[in-house]
Design a protein around this motif. Structure first.
Motif, PDB file in Angstrom:
ATOM      1  N   ARG A 191      40.946  40.141  47.955  1.00  0.00           N
ATOM      2  CA  ARG A 191      42.272  39.525  47.881  1.00  0.00           C
ATOM      3  C   ARG A 191      42.414  38.684  46.615  1.00  0.00           C
ATOM      4  O   ARG A 191      43.470  38.678  45.977  1.00  0.00           O
ATOM      5  CB  ARG A 191      42.517  38.663  49.120  1.00  0.00           C
ATOM      6  N   GLU A 192      41.340  37.966  46.258  1.00  0.00           N
ATOM      7  CA  GLU A 192      41.372  37.169  45.023  1.00  0.00           C
ATOM      8  C   GLU A 192      41.571  38.068  43.810  1.00  0.00           C
ATOM      9  O   GLU A 192      42.357  37.750  42.906  1.00  0.00           O
ATOM     10  CB  GLU A 192      40.080  36.374  44.872  1.00  0.00           C
ATOM     11  N   ALA A 193      40.886  39.207  43.792  1.00  0.00           N
ATOM     12  CA  ALA A 193      41.018  40.150  42.675  1.00  0.00           C
ATOM     13  C   ALA A 193      42.436  40.696  42.594  1.00  0.00           C
ATOM     14  O   ALA A 193      43.025  40.767  41.509  1.00  0.00           O
ATOM     15  CB  ALA A 193      40.026  41.300  42.854  1.00  0.00           C
ATOM     16  N   MET A 194      42.991  41.064  43.735  1.00  0.00           N
ATOM     17  CA  MET A 194      44.342  41.621  43.730  1.00  0.00           C
ATOM     18  C   MET A 194      45.378  40.578  43.301  1.00  0.00           C
ATOM     19  O   MET A 194      46.327  40.889  42.586  1.00  0.00           O
ATOM     20  CB  MET A 194      44.673  42.210  45.098  1.00  0.00           C
ATOM     21  N   GLN A 195      45.170  39.318  43.719  1.00  0.00           N
ATOM     22  CA  GLN A 195      46.102  38.267  43.311  1.00  0.00           C
ATOM     23  C   GLN A 195      46.048  38.025  41.801  1.00  0.00           C
ATOM     24  O   GLN A 195      47.054  37.689  41.180  1.00  0.00           O
ATOM     25  CB  GLN A 195      45.806  36.973  44.073  1.00  0.00           C
ATOM     26  N   ARG A 196      44.875  38.213  41.214  1.00  0.00           N
ATOM     27  CA  ARG A 196      44.772  38.095  39.750  1.00  0.00           C
ATOM     28  C   ARG A 196      45.652  39.149  39.075  1.00  0.00           C
ATOM     29  O   ARG A 196      46.335  38.867  38.097  1.00  0.00           O
ATOM     30  CB  ARG A 196      43.317  38.272  39.298  1.00  0.00           C
ATOM     31  N   LEU A 197      45.607  40.351  39.596  1.00  0.00           N
ATOM     32  CA  LEU A 197      46.402  41.431  39.005  1.00  0.00           C
ATOM     33  C   LEU A 197      47.884  41.252  39.301  1.00  0.00           C
ATOM     34  O   LEU A 197      48.729  41.680  38.514  1.00  0.00           O
ATOM     35  CB  LEU A 197      45.904  42.786  39.501  1.00  0.00           C
ATOM     36  N   VAL A 198      48.203  40.616  40.437  1.00  0.00           N
ATOM     37  CA  VAL A 198      49.601  40.286  40.722  1.00  0.00           C
ATOM     38  C   VAL A 198      50.104  39.295  39.673  1.00  0.00           C
ATOM     39  O   VAL A 198      51.206  39.433  39.135  1.00  0.00           O
ATOM     40  CB  VAL A 198      49.754  39.692  42.138  1.00  0.00           C
ATOM     41  N   SER A 199      49.275  38.302  39.342  1.00  0.00           N
ATOM     42  CA  SER A 199      49.677  37.298  38.340  1.00  0.00           C
ATOM     43  C   SER A 199      49.831  37.908  36.959  1.00  0.00           C
ATOM     44  O   SER A 199      50.601  37.418  36.135  1.00  0.00           O
ATOM     45  CB  SER A 199      48.665  36.150  38.302  1.00  0.00           C
ATOM     46  N   GLU A 200      49.105  39.008  36.696  1.00  0.00           N
ATOM     47  CA  GLU A 200      49.209  39.704  35.412  1.00  0.00           C
ATOM     48  C   GLU A 200      50.386  40.678  35.386  1.00  0.00           C
ATOM     49  O   GLU A 200      50.711  41.233  34.327  1.00  0.00           O
ATOM     50  CB  GLU A 200      47.912  40.464  35.123  1.00  0.00           C
ATOM     51  N   GLY A 201      50.994  40.926  36.548  1.00  0.00           N
ATOM     52  CA  GLY A 201      52.126  41.839  36.607  1.00  0.00           C
ATOM     53  C   GLY A 201      51.735  43.294  36.809  1.00  0.00           C
ATOM     54  O   GLY A 201      52.608  44.168  36.846  1.00  0.00           O
ATOM     55  N   ILE A 202      50.441  43.558  36.944  1.00  0.00           N
ATOM     56  CA  ILE A 202      49.974  44.929  37.121  1.00  0.00           C
ATOM     57  C   ILE A 202      50.189  45.388  38.565  1.00  0.00           C
ATOM     58  O   ILE A 202      50.465  46.555  38.839  1.00  0.00           O
ATOM     59  CB  ILE A 202      48.493  45.050  36.725  1.00  0.00           C
TER      60      ILE A 202
END
Length: 225
Positions: free
Chosen positions: A54-65
């Protein structure tokens, strides 16, 4: 400052590792735009608990990916034509900035040499008609160009934009009717980096990125008709 105030050097965290793997999967098209990411499936694949995933996916959400839809889940972002234009305009700013640093700081020859393998791969792939390999080498060319500036901030900014560029292309792989033309453009740009004037090199790069937008717009109209 006391030594206790300094954080120890740590290895890449599990979340960072997963985020990197997901970026690569999205860039290579293994996770296509619009695809939903299933937590249970991915946690089993990476053999991790759902916390770091979940932490990894939230990082990519913050990047817009990736993007999150309430009560539905997390999906790979689908880019509109306006997004495509914005991506390439942003890339133009970053890559021209990187190029300026290369030209001003005596990095011409080093950059010319660093770009050689990708150009050779692109030319060989174009000759055998391998559009996917040409596209991969194209991305690598622009990544190396920015990395040659040795600017950590430009490199970080370019990483997400290059992933989004690949997402823009999607299944098209390339917008060129003749992929040998794509390879030749990069070979010409590489030679200019070595011996052209600053104005000539910047003009070539700007035209190259603007041409990509026009080609994508043309493809979008074709697919919509």
């Amino acid at each position: 400052m006391a030594l206790t105030d300094l954080e120890p050097v740590s290895r890449q965290s599990t979340a960072e590792f997963i985020a990197d793997r997901l970026r690569i999967a999205i860039m290579k098209g293994a996770l296509e735009p619009g695809a939903q990411l299933g937590e249970a499936e991915l946690a089993a694949h990476f053999q991790v608990s759902r916390g770091p995933l979940r932490e990894a996916m939230q990082r990519l959400v913050s990047e817009g990916i990736l993007h999150s839809i309430r009560h539905r889940g997390i999906f790979v972002t689908e880019l509109t034509l306006d997004d495509v234009v914005d991506v390439y305009r942003s890339r133009s700013v970053i890559e021209r900035g990187a190029l300026e640093m290369i030209l001003d700081d005596g990095r011409r020859e080093a950059t010319y040499l660093a770009l050689e393998p990708t150009v050779l791969v692109m030319q060989a792939a174009a000759e055998r008609g391998d559009a996917a390999a040409v596209s991969d080498a194209d991305q690598q060319f622009h990544q190396i160009l920015v990395e040659s500036s040795e600017s950590p901030r430009l490199i970080r900014a370019a990483r997400t934009l290059l992933i989004e560029t690949r997402m823009c292309l999607g299944a098209l792989q390339t917008t060129y009717d003749d992929i040998r033309e794509q390879a030749q453009e990069h070979a010409t740009l590489r030679e200019a980096i070595r011996s052209g004037t600053a104005g000539e090199v910047q003009k070539l790069l700007a035209e190259h990125l603007d041409d990509a937008v026009q080609r994508l717009r043309a493809d979008q109209k074709t697919l919509s008709s």
